[in-house]
Design a protein around this motif. Structure first.
Motif, PDB file in Angstrom:
ATOM      1  N   UNK A 136      18.873  -3.937   2.331  1.00 47.75           N
ATOM      2  CA  UNK A 136      18.942  -4.659   1.055  1.00 47.75           C
ATOM      3  C   UNK A 136      18.171  -3.941  -0.051  1.00 47.75           C
ATOM      4  N   UNK A 137      16.991  -3.395   0.302  1.00 49.09           N
ATOM      5  CA  UNK A 137      16.193  -2.666  -0.679  1.00 49.09           C
ATOM      6  C   UNK A 137      16.917  -1.406  -1.127  1.00 49.09           C
ATOM      7  N   UNK A 138      17.522  -0.699  -0.185  1.00 52.44           N
ATOM      8  CA  UNK A 138      18.249   0.534  -0.516  1.00 52.44           C
ATOM      9  C   UNK A 138      19.402   0.213  -1.474  1.00 52.44           C
ATOM     10  N   UNK A 139      20.154  -0.847  -1.182  1.00 51.08           N
ATOM     11  CA  UNK A 139      21.285  -1.228  -2.024  1.00 51.08           C
ATOM     12  C   UNK A 139      20.818  -1.672  -3.414  1.00 51.08           C
ATOM     13  N   UNK A 140      19.658  -2.350  -3.459  1.00 53.69           N
ATOM     14  CA  UNK A 140      19.172  -2.835  -4.752  1.00 53.69           C
ATOM     15  C   UNK A 140      18.711  -1.715  -5.656  1.00 53.69           C
TER      16      UNK A 140
ATOM     17  N   UNK B 123       3.144  -8.453   3.329  1.00 55.17           N
ATOM     18  CA  UNK B 123       2.583  -7.217   2.768  1.00 55.17           C
ATOM     19  C   UNK B 123       3.586  -6.067   2.888  1.00 55.17           C
ATOM     20  N   UNK B 124       4.182  -5.952   4.053  1.00 51.70           N
ATOM     21  CA  UNK B 124       5.128  -4.862   4.315  1.00 51.70           C
ATOM     22  C   UNK B 124       6.367  -4.997   3.432  1.00 51.70           C
ATOM     23  N   UNK B 125       6.924  -6.200   3.340  1.00 50.64           N
ATOM     24  CA  UNK B 125       8.130  -6.427   2.547  1.00 50.64           C
ATOM     25  C   UNK B 125       7.881  -6.169   1.066  1.00 50.64           C
ATOM     26  N   UNK B 126       6.699  -6.548   0.587  1.00 43.65           N
ATOM     27  CA  UNK B 126       6.359  -6.307  -0.817  1.00 43.65           C
ATOM     28  C   UNK B 126       6.271  -4.814  -1.095  1.00 43.65           C
ATOM     29  N   UNK B 127       5.632  -4.067  -0.189  1.00 43.32           N
ATOM     30  CA  UNK B 127       5.532  -2.614  -0.344  1.00 43.32           C
ATOM     31  C   UNK B 127       6.913  -1.974  -0.272  1.00 43.32           C
ATOM     32  N   UNK B 128       7.757  -2.504   0.571  1.00 44.44           N
ATOM     33  CA  UNK B 128       9.124  -1.992   0.698  1.00 44.44           C
ATOM     34  C   UNK B 128       9.888  -2.157  -0.615  1.00 44.44           C
ATOM     35  N   UNK B 129       9.715  -3.327  -1.257  1.00 47.63           N
ATOM     36  CA  UNK B 129      10.390  -3.572  -2.542  1.00 47.63           C
ATOM     37  C   UNK B 129       9.821  -2.696  -3.653  1.00 47.63           C
ATOM     38  N   UNK B 130       8.506  -2.495  -3.619  1.00 48.42           N
ATOM     39  CA  UNK B 130       7.846  -1.736  -4.674  1.00 48.42           C
ATOM     40  C   UNK B 130       8.068  -0.226  -4.538  1.00 48.42           C
ATOM     41  N   UNK B 131       7.986   0.259  -3.309  1.00 48.22           N
ATOM     42  CA  UNK B 131       7.982   1.709  -3.076  1.00 48.22           C
ATOM     43  C   UNK B 131       9.287   2.255  -2.502  1.00 48.22           C
ATOM     44  N   UNK B 132      10.108   1.366  -1.970  1.00 53.67           N
ATOM     45  CA  UNK B 132      11.296   1.837  -1.271  1.00 53.67           C
ATOM     46  C   UNK B 132      10.939   2.260   0.144  1.00 53.67           C
TER      47      UNK B 132
ATOM     48  N   UNK C 266      10.247   4.365   3.588  1.00 53.87           N
ATOM     49  CA  UNK C 266       9.719   5.661   4.014  1.00 53.87           C
ATOM     50  C   UNK C 266      10.742   6.312   4.945  1.00 53.87           C
ATOM     51  N   UNK C 267      10.533   7.563   5.327  1.00 56.82           N
ATOM     52  CA  UNK C 267      11.417   8.189   6.319  1.00 56.82           C
ATOM     53  C   UNK C 267      11.370   7.498   7.687  1.00 56.82           C
ATOM     54  N   UNK C 268      10.350   6.642   7.900  1.00 57.94           N
ATOM     55  CA  UNK C 268      10.202   5.958   9.193  1.00 57.94           C
ATOM     56  C   UNK C 268      10.990   4.655   9.268  1.00 57.94           C
ATOM     57  N   UNK C 269      11.498   4.178   8.142  1.00 59.86           N
ATOM     58  CA  UNK C 269      12.162   2.878   8.129  1.00 59.86           C
ATOM     59  C   UNK C 269      13.549   2.925   8.765  1.00 59.86           C
ATOM     60  N   UNK C 270      13.899   1.807   9.388  1.00 59.64           N
ATOM     61  CA  UNK C 270      15.198   1.666  10.044  1.00 59.64           C
ATOM     62  C   UNK C 270      16.206   1.171   9.000  1.00 59.64           C
ATOM     63  N   UNK C 271      17.026   2.074   8.536  1.00 57.59           N
ATOM     64  CA  UNK C 271      17.927   1.757   7.444  1.00 57.59           C
ATOM     65  C   UNK C 271      19.060   0.812   7.824  1.00 57.59           C
ATOM     66  N   UNK C 272      19.267   0.610   9.103  1.00 53.61           N
ATOM     67  CA  UNK C 272      20.304  -0.320   9.549  1.00 53.61           C
ATOM     68  C   UNK C 272      19.806  -1.758   9.632  1.00 53.61           C
ATOM     69  N   UNK C 273      18.488  -1.958   9.443  1.00 50.53           N
ATOM     70  CA  UNK C 273      17.924  -3.299   9.501  1.00 50.53           C
ATOM     71  C   UNK C 273      18.051  -3.967   8.130  1.00 50.53           C
ATOM     72  N   UNK C 274      18.441  -5.221   8.122  1.00 54.07           N
ATOM     73  CA  UNK C 274      18.833  -5.922   6.899  1.00 54.07           C
ATOM     74  C   UNK C 274      17.828  -5.810   5.747  1.00 54.07           C
ATOM     75  N   UNK C 275      16.532  -6.099   5.938  1.00 55.33           N
ATOM     76  CA  UNK C 275      15.605  -6.030   4.798  1.00 55.33           C
ATOM     77  C   UNK C 275      15.528  -4.641   4.170  1.00 55.33           C
ATOM     78  N   UNK C 276      15.609  -3.615   5.011  1.00 57.82           N
ATOM     79  CA  UNK C 276      15.558  -2.239   4.503  1.00 57.82           C
ATOM     80  C   UNK C 276      16.870  -1.911   3.786  1.00 57.82           C
TER      81      UNK C 276
END
Length: 260
Positions: A254-258, A231-240, A242-252
Motif C-alpha cells: 500500500x505504501x509503495x502504491x501510494x 512505530x514501524x508503520x509510521x516510519x514506513x509511511x514517512x520513509x518508504x 527499506x530493501x528488507x521489506x516484504x513488498x508482497x505484504x499488504x501494508x508495504x
C-alpha cells in the motif's frame, strides 16, 4: 533440635535438601521462629516450582519417547520464526537433542523472556547433537509467498544438520521430504525438540533484526523485529520501504502504491 542452629545455618542446610519428607525439614516446620518459618516456606515454594517444571518436562518429552520406542535414534524438532513481520527473513531451525538431555523451563520461545532465551540458546548450541538453521530472505518470500518460503527455510535447516535426522517433529507443518515426520499443532509448547528449535530460530532472527536496526534505526527493528507496530508503520509511511521489506505484504504494498 533446630533451635540449636541459627537461621542462617538452617537456611544453608535447607538448600541441600530435595525431599519433602526429610527429617530436618520436618523439624524446621515445628520451629516457631519467623526466620525459620520463612525459610521453610521458601523451600516449599521452590520445591513446588521444581516439581512443576519436572512434570512439564515429562509431558513435553512424550512425543520424543514415542519416536525412540519405534527405533529411531536422531529425532529433530523443527520450527520457524518470522512468518508475520513486514520486514526481514523467515528463519527456521532443526535441533536434535540427546535422549537423556534435560533443560527444565524449555517452552515456546514467545513465552520465555529475552535473557532466558539467550541462556537457553547457548545451552542448546553447546549440548545438542546437531543444530541446523535455514534462512529465507524477503526477496524469496516475495517471489514464492511466505508459506512456501517457510517450508524452504525448514528444509534448509534440516539439510544443514551435521548429523542426519531419521525422524522429524515439526511445528504445525508438513514438509515434502523423504524423512518420516509428525506435524504437531502448537508443537513449540508440547515437544522439547520443537521448543529447542523455536529458541534457536527466535534468537537467530532477533540478532539479525538487531543488526538491521543499526542500518535503519528509524524503523525500530530492535523493538518490533519487523512486525507491523505503530512505530514501524509510521516510519514506513514517512520513509518508504527499506530493501528488507516484504513488498508482497499488504501494508508495504500500500505504501509503495501510494508513493507512485
Amino acid at each position: 533440635m533446630t533451635k540449636q542452629k541459627s537461621i542462617k545455618e538452617i537456611t544453608e542446610v535447607l538448600q541441600t535438601i530435595d525431599n519433602p519428607n526429610d527429617p530436618f525439614l520436618l523439624l524446621c516446620s515445628q520451629d516457631n521462629r519467623k526466620g525459620v518459618i520463612n525459610a521453610v516456606n521458601k523451600w516449599k515454594r521452590a520445591y513446588a516450582q521444581q516439581e512443576k517444571l519436572e512434570s512439564k518436562w515429562d509431558l513435553m518429552t512424550e512425543f520424543e519417547r514415542n519416536v525412540y520406542n519405534k527405533g529411531y535414534q536422531f529425532v529433530a524438532g523443527v520450527d520457524e520464526v518470522g512468518r508475520g513481520p513486514l520486514a526481514g527473513p523467515v528463519v527456521a531451525a532443526a535441533v536434535i537433542l540427546p535422549k537423556d538431555y534435560k533443560l527444565l523451563g524449555l517452552d515456546d520461545s514467545k513465552k520465555i523472556n529475552e535473557t532466558k532465551r539467550n541462556l537457553f540458546f547457548d545451552q542448546i548450541m553447546q549440548n545438542a547433537i546437531a543444530v541446523g538453521i535455514g534462512i529465507m530472505e524477503h526477496d524469496v518470500i516475495d517471489k514464492i509467498n511466505i508459506y512456501e518460503a517457510t517450508k524452504k527455510a525448514m528444509e534448509a535447516a534440516i539439510e544443514s544438520l551435521e548429523v542426519r535426522a531419521d525422524y522429524l517433529l515439526i511445528d504445525a507443518m508438513k514438509l515434502p521430504v523423504s524423512l518420516p515426520q509428525e506435524s504437531i499443532i502448537k508443537g513449540d509448547a508440547r515437544s522439547v525438540s520443537i521448543s529447542a528449535a523455536s529458541i534457536i530460530a527466535k534468537v537467530t532472527r532477533d540478532r539479525l533484526m538487531n543488526e538491521y536496526d543499526v542500518l535503519y534505526p528509524q524503523f525500530g527493528f530492535k523493538n518490533n523485529m519487523g512486525y507491523g507496530t505503530k512505530e514501524h508503520l509510521e516510519a514506513l509511511r514517512q520513509c518508504g520501504p527499506t530493501p528488507l521489506h516484504r513488498r508482497s505484504f499488504a501494508p508495504v504494498k500500500e505504501v509503495i502504491h501510494s508513493k507512485n
